[in-house]
Design an enzyme around this catalytic site. Structure first.
Site, PDB file in Angstrom:
ATOM      1  N   HIS A   7     -40.187  87.747  30.175  1.00 43.29           N
ATOM      2  CA  HIS A   7     -40.622  88.558  29.029  1.00 43.29           C
ATOM      3  C   HIS A   7     -42.106  88.882  29.024  1.00 43.29           C
ATOM      4  O   HIS A   7     -42.593  89.544  28.108  1.00 43.29           O
ATOM      5  CB  HIS A   7     -40.250  87.844  27.711  1.00 43.29           C
ATOM      6  CG  HIS A   7     -38.807  87.473  27.661  1.00 43.29           C
ATOM      7  ND1 HIS A   7     -38.342  86.241  28.043  1.00 43.29           N
ATOM      8  CD2 HIS A   7     -37.710  88.210  27.323  1.00 43.29           C
ATOM      9  CE1 HIS A   7     -37.023  86.211  27.927  1.00 43.29           C
ATOM     10  NE2 HIS A   7     -36.614  87.383  27.497  1.00 43.29           N
ATOM     11  N   GLY A  23     -46.979  88.856  14.106  1.00 41.71           N
ATOM     12  CA  GLY A  23     -45.597  89.254  14.373  1.00 41.71           C
ATOM     13  C   GLY A  23     -45.513  90.645  14.969  1.00 41.71           C
ATOM     14  O   GLY A  23     -44.714  90.913  15.858  1.00 41.71           O
ATOM     15  N   ARG A  27     -50.223  95.140  15.117  1.00 39.22           N
ATOM     16  CA  ARG A  27     -51.304  94.302  14.600  1.00 39.22           C
ATOM     17  C   ARG A  27     -52.035  93.583  15.748  1.00 39.22           C
ATOM     18  O   ARG A  27     -53.223  93.333  15.686  1.00 39.22           O
ATOM     19  CB  ARG A  27     -50.786  93.299  13.573  1.00 39.22           C
ATOM     20  CG  ARG A  27     -51.878  92.969  12.568  1.00 39.22           C
ATOM     21  CD  ARG A  27     -51.459  91.972  11.530  1.00 39.22           C
ATOM     22  NE  ARG A  27     -50.301  92.407  10.774  1.00 39.22           N
ATOM     23  CZ  ARG A  27     -49.530  91.582  10.087  1.00 39.22           C
ATOM     24  NH1 ARG A  27     -49.808  90.290  10.067  1.00 39.22           N
ATOM     25  NH2 ARG A  27     -48.523  92.040   9.413  1.00 39.22           N
ATOM     26  N   ARG A  46     -41.568  95.408  26.762  1.00 38.51           N
ATOM     27  CA  ARG A  46     -40.920  95.736  25.482  1.00 38.51           C
ATOM     28  C   ARG A  46     -41.917  96.182  24.416  1.00 38.51           C
ATOM     29  O   ARG A  46     -41.659  96.025  23.222  1.00 38.51           O
ATOM     30  CB  ARG A  46     -40.120  94.545  24.942  1.00 38.51           C
ATOM     31  CG  ARG A  46     -38.924  94.194  25.774  1.00 38.51           C
ATOM     32  CD  ARG A  46     -38.257  92.932  25.298  1.00 38.51           C
ATOM     33  NE  ARG A  46     -37.144  92.619  26.175  1.00 38.51           N
ATOM     34  CZ  ARG A  46     -35.852  92.658  25.815  1.00 38.51           C
ATOM     35  NH1 ARG A  46     -35.520  92.963  24.594  1.00 38.51           N
ATOM     36  NH2 ARG A  46     -34.918  92.364  26.676  1.00 38.51           N
ATOM     37  N   ARG A  90     -50.525  81.323  14.821  1.00 44.28           N
ATOM     38  CA  ARG A  90     -49.790  82.464  14.257  1.00 44.28           C
ATOM     39  C   ARG A  90     -50.584  83.028  13.082  1.00 44.28           C
ATOM     40  O   ARG A  90     -51.035  82.274  12.207  1.00 44.28           O
ATOM     41  CB  ARG A  90     -48.395  81.999  13.804  1.00 44.28           C
ATOM     42  CG  ARG A  90     -47.674  82.996  12.956  1.00 44.28           C
ATOM     43  CD  ARG A  90     -46.204  82.683  12.781  1.00 44.28           C
ATOM     44  NE  ARG A  90     -45.709  83.141  11.485  1.00 44.28           N
ATOM     45  CZ  ARG A  90     -45.519  84.409  11.137  1.00 44.28           C
ATOM     46  NH1 ARG A  90     -45.802  85.382  11.992  1.00 44.28           N
ATOM     47  NH2 ARG A  90     -45.075  84.734   9.940  1.00 44.28           N
ATOM     48  N   VAL A  91     -50.799  84.336  13.108  1.00 39.49           N
ATOM     49  CA  VAL A  91     -51.450  85.012  11.983  1.00 39.49           C
ATOM     50  C   VAL A  91     -50.422  85.989  11.422  1.00 39.49           C
ATOM     51  O   VAL A  91     -50.243  87.086  11.932  1.00 39.49           O
ATOM     52  CB  VAL A  91     -52.762  85.721  12.402  1.00 39.49           C
ATOM     53  CG1 VAL A  91     -53.903  84.728  12.517  1.00 39.49           C
ATOM     54  CG2 VAL A  91     -52.628  86.471  13.728  1.00 39.49           C
ATOM     55  N   GLY A  92     -49.715  85.546  10.407  1.00 35.03           N
ATOM     56  CA  GLY A  92     -48.571  86.304   9.938  1.00 35.03           C
ATOM     57  C   GLY A  92     -48.648  86.661   8.472  1.00 35.03           C
ATOM     58  O   GLY A  92     -49.689  86.535   7.828  1.00 35.03           O
ATOM     59  N   SER A  93     -47.504  87.112   7.979  1.00 37.11           N
ATOM     60  CA  SER A  93     -47.386  87.373   6.554  1.00 37.11           C
ATOM     61  C   SER A  93     -46.203  86.564   6.035  1.00 37.11           C
ATOM     62  O   SER A  93     -45.347  86.123   6.802  1.00 37.11           O
ATOM     63  CB  SER A  93     -47.175  88.863   6.288  1.00 37.11           C
ATOM     64  OG  SER A  93     -45.961  89.279   6.859  1.00 37.11           O
ATOM     65  N   GLU A 181     -41.240  82.767   5.437  1.00 35.02           N
ATOM     66  CA  GLU A 181     -41.450  83.673   6.567  1.00 35.02           C
ATOM     67  C   GLU A 181     -40.352  83.395   7.584  1.00 35.02           C
ATOM     68  O   GLU A 181     -39.306  82.876   7.194  1.00 35.02           O
ATOM     69  CB  GLU A 181     -42.884  83.564   7.127  1.00 35.02           C
ATOM     70  CG  GLU A 181     -43.392  82.179   7.381  1.00 35.02           C
ATOM     71  CD  GLU A 181     -42.983  81.626   8.719  1.00 35.02           C
ATOM     72  OE1 GLU A 181     -41.964  80.904   8.736  1.00 35.02           O
ATOM     73  OE2 GLU A 181     -43.668  81.865   9.722  1.00 35.02           O
ATOM     74  N   MET A 182     -40.561  83.745   8.861  1.00 32.23           N
ATOM     75  CA  MET A 182     -39.403  83.676   9.762  1.00 32.23           C
ATOM     76  C   MET A 182     -39.716  83.081  11.137  1.00 32.23           C
ATOM     77  O   MET A 182     -38.881  83.182  12.038  1.00 32.23           O
ATOM     78  CB  MET A 182     -38.814  85.093   9.935  1.00 32.23           C
ATOM     79  CG  MET A 182     -38.407  85.726   8.613  1.00 32.23           C
ATOM     80  SD  MET A 182     -37.583  87.320   8.784  1.00 32.23           S
ATOM     81  CE  MET A 182     -35.988  86.798   9.368  1.00 32.23           C
ATOM     82  N   GLU A 183     -40.890  82.479  11.322  1.00 31.43           N
ATOM     83  CA  GLU A 183     -41.277  82.095  12.680  1.00 31.43           C
ATOM     84  C   GLU A 183     -41.821  80.681  12.871  1.00 31.43           C
ATOM     85  O   GLU A 183     -41.697  80.094  13.950  1.00 31.43           O
ATOM     86  CB  GLU A 183     -42.348  83.076  13.216  1.00 31.43           C
ATOM     87  CG  GLU A 183     -41.848  84.471  13.518  1.00 31.43           C
ATOM     88  CD  GLU A 183     -41.825  85.378  12.294  1.00 31.43           C
ATOM     89  OE1 GLU A 183     -42.479  85.036  11.282  1.00 31.43           O
ATOM     90  OE2 GLU A 183     -41.138  86.414  12.321  1.00 31.43           O
ATOM     91  N   SER A 205     -47.920  88.581   1.624  1.00 35.31           N
ATOM     92  CA  SER A 205     -47.751  90.040   1.580  1.00 35.31           C
ATOM     93  C   SER A 205     -46.878  90.457   0.403  1.00 35.31           C
ATOM     94  O   SER A 205     -46.892  91.608  -0.007  1.00 35.31           O
ATOM     95  CB  SER A 205     -47.123  90.540   2.875  1.00 35.31           C
ATOM     96  OG  SER A 205     -45.860  89.923   3.067  1.00 35.31           O
ATOM     97  N   ASP A 206     -46.087  89.506  -0.082  1.00 38.50           N
ATOM     98  CA  ASP A 206     -45.229  89.804  -1.225  1.00 38.50           C
ATOM     99  C   ASP A 206     -44.927  88.509  -1.961  1.00 38.50           C
ATOM    100  O   ASP A 206     -45.002  87.430  -1.392  1.00 38.50           O
ATOM    101  CB  ASP A 206     -43.928  90.486  -0.785  1.00 38.50           C
ATOM    102  CG  ASP A 206     -43.202  89.710   0.306  1.00 38.50           C
ATOM    103  OD1 ASP A 206     -43.606  89.836   1.477  1.00 38.50           O
ATOM    104  OD2 ASP A 206     -42.276  88.963  -0.027  1.00 38.50           O
ATOM    105  N   ARG A 220     -50.369  95.787   5.018  1.00 39.97           N
ATOM    106  CA  ARG A 220     -50.123  94.557   5.775  1.00 39.97           C
ATOM    107  C   ARG A 220     -50.819  94.619   7.128  1.00 39.97           C
ATOM    108  O   ARG A 220     -51.354  93.642   7.612  1.00 39.97           O
ATOM    109  CB  ARG A 220     -48.621  94.347   5.988  1.00 39.97           C
ATOM    110  CG  ARG A 220     -47.940  93.660   4.836  1.00 39.97           C
ATOM    111  CD  ARG A 220     -46.687  92.954   5.299  1.00 39.97           C
ATOM    112  NE  ARG A 220     -45.600  93.866   5.632  1.00 39.97           N
ATOM    113  CZ  ARG A 220     -44.857  94.501   4.736  1.00 39.97           C
ATOM    114  NH1 ARG A 220     -45.077  94.329   3.451  1.00 39.97           N
ATOM    115  NH2 ARG A 220     -43.891  95.293   5.119  1.00 39.97           N
TER     116      ARG A 220
HETATM  117  N1  HPA Z   1     -39.175  86.805   3.650  1.00 43.68           N
HETATM  118  C1  HPA Z   1     -39.190  86.509   4.949  1.00 43.68           C
HETATM  119  N2  HPA Z   1     -40.225  86.808   5.725  1.00 43.68           N
HETATM  120  C2  HPA Z   1     -41.262  87.441   5.159  1.00 43.68           C
HETATM  121  C3  HPA Z   1     -41.285  87.758   3.820  1.00 43.68           C
HETATM  122  C4  HPA Z   1     -40.189  87.425   3.041  1.00 43.68           C
HETATM  123  O1  HPA Z   1     -40.155  87.684   1.826  1.00 43.68           O
HETATM  124  N3  HPA Z   1     -42.472  88.383   3.572  1.00 43.68           N
HETATM  125  C5  HPA Z   1     -43.136  88.431   4.732  1.00 43.68           C
HETATM  126  N4  HPA Z   1     -42.414  87.844   5.702  1.00 43.68           N
END
Ligand code: HPA
Length: 235
Positions: A7, A23, A27, A46, A90-93, A181-183, A205-206, A220
Protein backbone atom coordinates in the site's frame (compact mmCIF):
# COMPACT_ATOMS: atom_id res chain seq x y z
CA UNK A 1 8.74 -7.52 4.27
CA UNK A 2 10.82 -5.52 1.81
CA UNK A 3 9.69 -2.05 0.76
CA UNK A 4 7.73 -0.89 -1.18
CA UNK A 5 4.79 -2.57 0.55
CA UNK A 6 1.37 -3.45 -0.91
CA UNK A 7 0.00 0.00 0.00
CA UNK A 8 3.03 2.32 0.10
CA UNK A 9 5.40 2.94 -2.81
CA UNK A 10 8.04 4.92 -0.87
CA UNK A 11 11.64 3.76 -0.80
CA UNK A 12 13.60 2.81 2.30
CA UNK A 13 14.47 5.96 4.24
CA UNK A 14 11.83 8.10 2.52
CA UNK A 15 9.80 8.43 5.72
CA UNK A 16 10.98 10.31 8.80
CA UNK A 17 10.91 8.63 12.22
CA UNK A 18 7.78 10.68 13.04
CA UNK A 19 4.66 10.59 10.88
CA UNK A 20 1.68 12.91 11.36
CA UNK A 21 -1.46 11.13 10.22
CA UNK A 22 -4.67 12.97 9.32
CA UNK A 23 -7.57 10.92 7.97
CA UNK A 24 -8.03 12.94 4.81
CA UNK A 25 -5.47 12.82 1.95
CA UNK A 26 -6.26 16.46 1.11
CA UNK A 27 -5.40 17.44 4.67
CA UNK A 28 -2.10 15.59 4.35
CA UNK A 29 -1.26 17.74 1.31
CA UNK A 30 -2.43 20.86 3.16
CA UNK A 31 -0.19 20.11 6.15
CA UNK A 32 2.80 19.38 3.91
CA UNK A 33 2.34 22.59 1.90
CA UNK A 34 1.56 24.86 4.84
CA UNK A 35 3.61 23.52 7.75
CA UNK A 36 6.62 21.64 6.36
CA UNK A 37 9.68 23.08 4.65
CA UNK A 38 10.73 21.45 1.37
CA UNK A 39 8.04 18.73 1.36
CA UNK A 40 8.68 15.85 -1.05
CA UNK A 41 5.90 13.49 -2.15
CA UNK A 42 6.96 9.96 -1.12
CA UNK A 43 3.69 8.05 -1.58
CA UNK A 44 0.62 8.41 -3.74
CA UNK A 45 -0.76 4.87 -3.94
CA UNK A 46 -4.58 5.15 -4.08
CA UNK A 47 -4.17 8.93 -3.75
CA UNK A 48 -3.01 8.48 -0.15
CA UNK A 49 -0.42 11.18 -0.27
CA UNK A 50 2.63 10.95 1.96
CA UNK A 51 5.19 13.75 2.21
CA UNK A 52 8.49 14.18 4.03
CA UNK A 53 9.90 17.59 4.88
CA UNK A 54 11.25 19.48 7.88
CA UNK A 55 9.74 21.53 10.68
CA UNK A 56 12.13 23.78 12.66
CA UNK A 57 14.96 21.59 11.35
CA UNK A 58 13.31 18.30 12.36
CA UNK A 59 12.60 15.74 9.64
CA UNK A 60 8.88 14.92 9.70
CA UNK A 61 6.51 13.03 7.43
CA UNK A 62 2.79 13.34 6.97
CA UNK A 63 0.55 10.72 5.42
CA UNK A 64 -3.20 10.17 5.47
CA UNK A 65 -4.75 7.12 7.12
CA UNK A 66 -8.05 7.08 5.28
CA UNK A 67 -11.19 6.45 7.33
CA UNK A 68 -11.74 3.65 9.82
CA UNK A 69 -9.72 1.09 11.71
CA UNK A 70 -9.00 -1.27 8.78
CA UNK A 71 -7.45 1.64 6.83
CA UNK A 72 -5.33 3.11 9.63
CA UNK A 73 -4.51 -0.47 10.60
CA UNK A 74 -2.87 -1.05 7.21
CA UNK A 75 -0.95 2.24 6.95
CA UNK A 76 0.29 2.40 10.54
CA UNK A 77 1.31 -1.29 10.42
CA UNK A 78 3.38 -0.82 7.28
CA UNK A 79 4.99 2.39 8.57
CA UNK A 80 5.88 0.95 12.00
CA UNK A 81 7.04 -2.45 10.78
CA UNK A 82 8.53 -1.86 7.31
CA UNK A 83 9.57 1.81 7.20
CA UNK A 84 11.17 2.04 10.67
CA UNK A 85 8.75 4.75 11.77
CA UNK A 86 9.00 5.25 15.55
CA UNK A 87 5.98 7.41 16.29
CA UNK A 88 2.69 8.21 14.62
CA UNK A 89 0.64 11.16 15.74
CA UNK A 90 -2.91 11.06 14.45
CA UNK A 91 -4.29 14.54 13.81
CA UNK A 92 -7.95 13.90 13.28
CA UNK A 93 -11.45 15.07 13.94
CA UNK A 94 -14.07 13.64 16.24
CA UNK A 95 -17.59 14.15 17.44
CA UNK A 96 -17.82 15.30 21.03
CA UNK A 97 -20.09 13.55 23.52
CA UNK A 98 -18.84 15.57 26.52
CA UNK A 99 -20.74 18.58 27.83
CA UNK A 100 -17.58 20.64 28.39
CA UNK A 101 -16.27 20.16 24.85
CA UNK A 102 -17.32 22.43 22.01
CA UNK A 103 -16.52 22.52 18.31
CA UNK A 104 -12.81 23.32 17.70
CA UNK A 105 -11.79 22.16 21.21
CA UNK A 106 -9.12 19.49 21.32
CA UNK A 107 -9.19 15.96 22.73
CA UNK A 108 -5.93 14.21 23.61
CA UNK A 109 -6.89 10.54 23.49
CA UNK A 110 -5.29 8.92 26.52
CA UNK A 111 -7.02 5.65 25.66
CA UNK A 112 -9.44 4.30 23.08
CA UNK A 113 -12.55 2.16 23.53
CA UNK A 114 -13.94 0.45 20.46
CA UNK A 115 -16.80 -1.62 19.07
CA UNK A 116 -14.36 -2.97 16.47
CA UNK A 117 -12.67 -6.34 16.33
CA UNK A 118 -9.11 -5.18 15.63
CA UNK A 119 -7.49 -6.48 18.84
CA UNK A 120 -9.01 -9.97 18.46
CA UNK A 121 -6.13 -10.88 16.08
CA UNK A 122 -3.72 -11.06 19.04
CA UNK A 123 -5.58 -13.95 20.66
CA UNK A 124 -5.23 -12.43 24.11
CA UNK A 125 -6.83 -14.15 27.08
CA UNK A 126 -8.73 -10.99 28.05
CA UNK A 127 -9.54 -7.49 26.78
CA UNK A 128 -6.66 -5.25 25.66
CA UNK A 129 -6.96 -1.54 26.59
CA UNK A 130 -5.36 0.53 23.80
CA UNK A 131 -3.50 3.54 25.29
CA UNK A 132 -1.47 6.49 24.02
CA UNK A 133 2.26 6.83 24.54
CA UNK A 134 2.67 8.68 27.84
CA UNK A 135 5.64 10.85 26.78
CA UNK A 136 3.82 12.09 23.68
CA UNK A 137 0.70 12.70 25.75
CA UNK A 138 2.62 14.59 28.43
CA UNK A 139 4.35 16.80 25.85
CA UNK A 140 1.02 17.46 24.12
CA UNK A 141 -0.50 18.59 27.42
CA UNK A 142 2.47 20.96 27.96
CA UNK A 143 2.03 22.50 24.49
CA UNK A 144 -1.74 22.89 25.01
CA UNK A 145 -1.07 24.69 28.31
CA UNK A 146 1.57 26.97 26.74
CA UNK A 147 -0.72 27.84 23.85
CA UNK A 148 -3.77 28.31 26.05
CA UNK A 149 -5.96 26.15 23.81
CA UNK A 150 -9.09 24.49 25.16
CA UNK A 151 -8.39 20.78 25.52
CA UNK A 152 -9.32 17.72 27.53
CA UNK A 153 -7.40 14.48 28.12
CA UNK A 154 -9.33 11.23 28.33
CA UNK A 155 -10.94 8.30 26.65
CA UNK A 156 -12.14 8.30 23.07
CA UNK A 157 -14.44 5.82 21.31
CA UNK A 158 -13.22 4.38 17.99
CA UNK A 159 -16.37 3.24 16.24
CA UNK A 160 -16.59 1.09 13.12
CA UNK A 161 -19.80 2.90 12.20
CA UNK A 162 -20.22 6.54 11.26
CA UNK A 163 -23.89 5.86 10.47
CA UNK A 164 -24.89 3.81 13.48
CA UNK A 165 -28.38 2.29 13.42
CA UNK A 166 -28.34 2.06 17.22
CA UNK A 167 -27.02 5.63 17.55
CA UNK A 168 -24.80 4.26 20.32
CA UNK A 169 -22.14 7.01 20.48
CA UNK A 170 -23.67 8.96 23.34
CA UNK A 171 -24.01 5.84 25.50
CA UNK A 172 -20.23 5.96 26.00
CA UNK A 173 -20.55 9.36 27.68
CA UNK A 174 -21.87 7.68 30.82
CA UNK A 175 -18.40 6.09 31.16
CA UNK A 176 -16.72 9.49 30.85
CA UNK A 177 -15.68 8.95 27.23
CA UNK A 178 -15.10 12.33 25.56
CA UNK A 179 -15.56 11.82 21.83
CA UNK A 180 -16.28 9.51 18.91
CA UNK A 181 -14.00 8.87 15.95
CA UNK A 182 -13.01 5.83 13.91
CA UNK A 183 -9.26 5.17 14.04
CA UNK A 184 -7.41 5.51 17.37
CA UNK A 185 -7.95 2.05 18.83
CA UNK A 186 -6.34 0.30 15.85
CA UNK A 187 -3.44 2.78 15.80
CA UNK A 188 -2.77 2.20 19.51
CA UNK A 189 -2.94 -1.58 19.02
CA UNK A 190 -0.40 -1.47 16.19
CA UNK A 191 1.93 0.78 18.19
CA UNK A 192 1.74 -1.55 21.20
CA UNK A 193 2.37 -4.67 19.11
CA UNK A 194 5.34 -3.07 17.31
CA UNK A 195 6.79 -1.53 20.50
CA UNK A 196 6.39 1.96 19.00
CA UNK A 197 4.69 5.21 20.05
CA UNK A 198 1.35 6.73 19.11
CA UNK A 199 -0.91 9.57 20.16
CA UNK A 200 -4.23 10.70 18.77
CA UNK A 201 -5.02 14.43 18.84
CA UNK A 202 -8.53 15.26 17.68
CA UNK A 203 -10.23 18.54 17.01
CA UNK A 204 -13.92 18.45 17.78
CA UNK A 205 -15.60 18.88 14.38
CA UNK A 206 -19.11 18.16 15.58
CA UNK A 207 -20.93 17.77 18.85
CA UNK A 208 -23.62 15.23 19.67
CA UNK A 209 -24.80 17.63 22.38
CA UNK A 210 -24.50 20.96 20.53
CA UNK A 211 -25.30 20.09 16.86
CA UNK A 212 -25.78 23.77 15.99
CA UNK A 213 -22.00 24.23 16.35
CA UNK A 214 -21.01 21.65 13.70
CA UNK A 215 -18.34 22.56 11.11
CA UNK A 216 -18.40 22.04 7.35
CA UNK A 217 -16.00 19.74 5.47
CA UNK A 218 -14.11 22.81 4.20
CA UNK A 219 -13.68 24.22 7.73
CA UNK A 220 -12.53 20.78 8.85
CA UNK A 221 -9.78 20.81 6.22
CA UNK A 222 -8.50 24.31 6.86
CA UNK A 223 -9.17 25.45 10.40
CA UNK A 224 -7.27 22.99 12.53
CA UNK A 225 -4.03 24.92 12.83
CA UNK A 226 -3.75 24.62 16.61
CA UNK A 227 -3.93 20.85 16.49
CA UNK A 228 -1.27 20.66 13.80
CA UNK A 229 1.04 22.98 15.71
CA UNK A 230 0.69 20.81 18.82
CA UNK A 231 1.55 17.70 16.80
CA UNK A 232 4.54 19.38 15.14
CA UNK A 233 5.87 20.73 18.45
CA UNK A 234 5.83 17.31 20.15
CA UNK A 235 7.12 15.38 17.12
N1 HPA B 1 -18.49 9.94 14.45
C1 HPA B 1 -17.46 9.21 14.02
N2 HPA B 1 -16.35 9.77 13.55
C2 HPA B 1 -16.30 11.10 13.50
C3 HPA B 1 -17.34 11.89 13.94
C4 HPA B 1 -18.48 11.27 14.43
O1 HPA B 1 -19.45 11.93 14.84
N3 HPA B 1 -16.97 13.19 13.77
C5 HPA B 1 -15.74 13.17 13.24
N4 HPA B 1 -15.32 11.91 13.09
Amino acid sequence: MPVPTPHIEAKEGDFARTVLMPGDPLRSKYIAENFLENPVLVNNVRGVQGYTGTYKGKRISVMASGMGQPAIGIYSYELFNFYNVEQIIRVGSCGSIDKDLHVRDIILAQAACTNGNYASQYGLPGTFAPIADFELLRKAVDVCEEKGVRYKVGNIFSSDMFYDDMDSGLVWAKMGVLGVEMESAALYCNAARAGKKALCICTVSDSFLYPEENTTAEERQNSFTAMMEIALEIA
